[in-house]
Design a protein around this motif. Structure first.
Motif, short mmCIF file in Angstrom:
data_model
loop_
_atom_site.label_atom_id
_atom_site.label_comp_id
_atom_site.label_asym_id
_atom_site.label_seq_id
_atom_site.Cartn_x
_atom_site.Cartn_y
_atom_site.Cartn_z
N LYS A 1 0.80 -1.23 0.00
CA LYS A 1 0.00 0.00 0.00
C LYS A 1 0.83 1.28 0.00
O LYS A 1 0.32 2.35 -0.37
N ILE A 2 2.10 1.19 0.44
CA ILE A 2 2.93 2.40 0.51
C ILE A 2 4.15 2.19 -0.38
O ILE A 2 5.11 1.52 0.00
N SER A 3 4.09 2.75 -1.56
CA SER A 3 5.14 2.52 -2.56
C SER A 3 6.47 3.16 -2.17
O SER A 3 7.53 2.81 -2.71
N GLU A 4 6.45 4.15 -1.26
CA GLU A 4 7.69 4.84 -0.87
C GLU A 4 8.56 4.00 0.06
O GLU A 4 9.70 4.38 0.35
N ILE A 5 8.06 2.85 0.53
CA ILE A 5 8.86 1.98 1.40
C ILE A 5 9.83 1.17 0.55
O ILE A 5 9.44 0.54 -0.43
N ASP A 6 11.09 1.19 0.94
CA ASP A 6 12.11 0.42 0.24
C ASP A 6 12.14 -1.01 0.76
O ASP A 6 12.04 -1.96 0.01
N TYR A 7 12.30 -1.16 2.08
CA TYR A 7 12.22 -2.50 2.68
C TYR A 7 11.91 -2.37 4.17
O TYR A 7 12.06 -1.31 4.78
N ILE A 8 11.44 -3.48 4.73
CA ILE A 8 11.06 -3.55 6.15
C ILE A 8 11.80 -4.71 6.80
O ILE A 8 11.87 -5.80 6.24
N ILE B 1 5.28 -9.43 16.18
CA ILE B 1 6.58 -8.78 16.04
C ILE B 1 6.67 -7.63 17.04
O ILE B 1 5.71 -6.89 17.25
N ASP B 2 7.84 -7.48 17.65
CA ASP B 2 8.05 -6.38 18.61
C ASP B 2 8.23 -5.04 17.89
O ASP B 2 7.74 -4.01 18.36
N MET B 3 8.94 -5.07 16.78
CA MET B 3 9.30 -3.80 16.14
C MET B 3 9.54 -4.00 14.65
O MET B 3 10.03 -5.04 14.22
N PHE B 4 9.16 -2.98 13.87
CA PHE B 4 9.50 -2.91 12.46
C PHE B 4 10.54 -1.80 12.26
O PHE B 4 10.37 -0.69 12.78
N ALA B 5 11.59 -2.13 11.53
CA ALA B 5 12.51 -1.09 11.05
C ALA B 5 12.17 -0.88 9.58
O ALA B 5 12.31 -1.78 8.76
N ILE B 6 11.69 0.31 9.26
CA ILE B 6 11.19 0.61 7.92
C ILE B 6 12.12 1.62 7.26
O ILE B 6 12.42 2.68 7.83
N VAL B 7 12.59 1.29 6.07
CA VAL B 7 13.49 2.18 5.33
C VAL B 7 12.76 2.72 4.12
O VAL B 7 12.23 1.94 3.31
N SER B 8 12.70 4.03 4.01
CA SER B 8 12.03 4.66 2.87
C SER B 8 12.97 4.73 1.68
O SER B 8 14.19 4.63 1.82
N LYS B 9 12.41 4.89 0.51
CA LYS B 9 13.23 5.05 -0.70
C LYS B 9 13.99 6.38 -0.62
O LYS B 9 13.56 7.31 0.06
N PRO B 10 15.14 6.46 -1.31
CA PRO B 10 16.03 7.62 -1.16
C PRO B 10 15.36 8.98 -1.32
O PRO B 10 15.67 9.90 -0.57
N ASN B 11 14.47 9.13 -2.28
CA ASN B 11 13.87 10.44 -2.54
C ASN B 11 12.52 10.64 -1.85
O ASN B 11 11.85 11.65 -2.08
N ALA B 12 12.12 9.68 -1.03
CA ALA B 12 10.81 9.76 -0.38
C ALA B 12 10.86 10.68 0.84
O ALA B 12 11.92 10.87 1.45
N ASN B 13 9.71 11.23 1.20
CA ASN B 13 9.58 12.03 2.40
C ASN B 13 9.40 11.09 3.59
O ASN B 13 8.37 10.43 3.72
N VAL B 14 10.40 11.03 4.46
CA VAL B 14 10.38 10.08 5.58
C VAL B 14 9.22 10.37 6.52
O VAL B 14 8.58 9.45 7.04
N ASN B 15 8.92 11.64 6.75
CA ASN B 15 7.82 12.00 7.65
C ASN B 15 6.48 11.52 7.08
O ASN B 15 5.63 11.02 7.84
N ALA B 16 6.31 11.65 5.76
CA ALA B 16 5.06 11.20 5.14
C ALA B 16 4.95 9.68 5.21
O ALA B 16 3.85 9.14 5.44
#
Length: 423
Positions: free
Chosen positions: A97-104, A233-248
């Motif tokens: 659903k969120i294309s700006e996510i690179d990997y989790i 799962i206790d926690m997700f570490a989510i990495v956004s794509k390089p040009n994505a707005n991390v706050n969004a």
């Protein structure tokens, strides 16, 4: 300008400066101090930037760490205080659903920052309690481990529910003979009554990162079986794509999870998070602002020094009125008088700037030597862009010419007959 290549010109400048040593020295301090501030502070700011880059090297700085908490607002018949949970299936939903996510990267952990006690571990009569983390291979992309032995967890370890472990250096020193550089690979440690083969040992930089070297990483699938955690799962570490707005990305992730779990969109407590991307952006913004402030302060200080040179040259012209009159009476052209004063202005300005530059570089060299090997302090290789420095010197020369025009014009306006009458 032929005047530059005349020996008499430079002799006259030399005698003029020598006859006013204290005045010349005090004048040069202003411009030299401005260049010194420009070079040293700009270099120090770059050193801090390099230090933080080194500190976060191997770490995905556009990361978001997210965990479940309790709801704080009643919603759709559910009371507040409901405990939320993260599940492995949420990963696919969020990436879809969120294309700006690179990997989790999902993680389960005991000890460390989780608030739960660590796990007892042992080997050959040696015991200790350490943090235990179940991880996916992608976790090493978010926070790359510096391996001193072996490898990190791979996909085969996870799919096969293997009892393998990557241990921190402190654990290695406790369970193995580090003085003899004992190879721990293939040897086992006991965790919660289960034997795990050591496949790697990692080292953590002092003062850096979010991990410590008293942690053991095992496959998440193995961890889940050990603690019967199901797919929670206790926690997700989510990495956004390089040009994505991390706050969004952070906001959208929380909205999707709230929608799935029937939580009010206004509930800010249901899911907690730490946005490293936002914090890192603040840090880089601070460093950029520091460099900009340095440029402004240095430039204004240099300008003040150049203006002081103009004032001193005005006094010099007044003191040399009779001399200028004699030169004019002997046939010196107005342009020659003007160029002489302008050249003195440029010489003083440029000499001051070069001295300030050399002293600033010397201070940066001392700072660099003093901070060598100090990993706990975010400061590394302070340097300055020589293009910026030469640009500053160029600006100084131009300012010296512009400001020097004031005393130069004053000298040109002196009439020979009046100058000769001056006592």
């Amino acid at each position: 300008m032929n005047i530059i290549f005349k020996k008499d010109t430079w002799q006259e400048i030399y005698y003029s400066l020598r006859n006013n040593k204290l005045r010349t020295f005090l004048t040069m301090i202003g411009v030299g101090w401005g260049m010194f501030l420009y070079v040293s502070l700009l270099g120090a700011a770059k050193g801090m930037e390099n230090g933080f880059d080194k500190l976060f090297s191997g770490f995905a700085t556009n990361s978001i760490f997210l965990w479940a908490q309790n709801t704080s607002i009643p919603y759709e018949g559910f009371p507040k205080g409901r405990q939320m949970h993260l599940h492995l299936t949420d990963m696919d939903m969020l990436k879809r659903k969120i294309s700006e996510i690179d990997y989790i990267s999902p993680q389960n952990a005991r000890g460390s920052f989780t608030g739960t006690p660590g796990e007892a571990m042992s080997r050959n009569g040696k015991n200790g309690t350490y943090s235990l983390t179940g991880d996916f291979p992608v976790g090493n992309k978010i926070s790359e481990k510096k391996l001193i032995f072996g490898r990190y967890i791979n996909d085969a370890d996870v799919s096969g529910n293997k009892n393998v472990a990557v241990i921190g250096e402190e654990i290695y020193k406790n369970f193995f003979d580090a003085k003899k550089n004992e190879n721990p690979l293939g040897k086992s440690i006991n965790i919660k009554g289960i034997f795990f083969n050591v496949i790697g040992v990692f080292r953590v930089k002092k003062g850096g990162g979010f991990e410590n070297d008293q942690t053991v990483f095992i496959p998440l699938s193995t961890y889940t079986k050990m603690y019967n955690a199901g797919d929670q799962i206790d926690m997700f570490a989510i990495v956004s794509k390089p040009n994505a707005n991390v706050n969004a990305v952070e906001e959208n992730v929380k909205l999707e999870l709230k929608s799935k779990n029937k939580v009010s969109p206004e509930d800010t407590n249901a899911f907690g998070s730490f946005n490293l991307g936002k914090e890192f952006k603040k840090l880089t913004g601070f460093l950029t602002g520091m460099q900009l402030l340095t440029i402004i302060v240095g430039t204004l200080t240099i300008l003040a020094g150049v203006i002081a040179i103009s004032n001193i040259l005005l006094i010099t012209v007044k003191e040399r009125t009779k001399e200028i009159g004699i030169r004019r009476a002997l046939g010196a052209k107005p342009s020659e008088v003007r160029n002489q004063i302008l050249l003195e202005s440029v010489v003083i300005t440029l000499s001051s700037g070069l001295l300030g530059f050399m002293f600033g570089i010397f201070v940066l060299m001392i700072l660099n030597m003093a901070t060598q090997g100090q990993d706990a302090f975010p400061f590394y290789n302070p340097t300055v862009n020589y293009g910026n420095v030469f640009a500053a010197l160029g600006v100084m020369v131009v300012l010296g010419l512009i400001i020097g025009m004031i005393p130069a014009q004053r000298a040109v306006k002196i009439r020979p007959i009046e100058a000769l009458r001056t006592e």
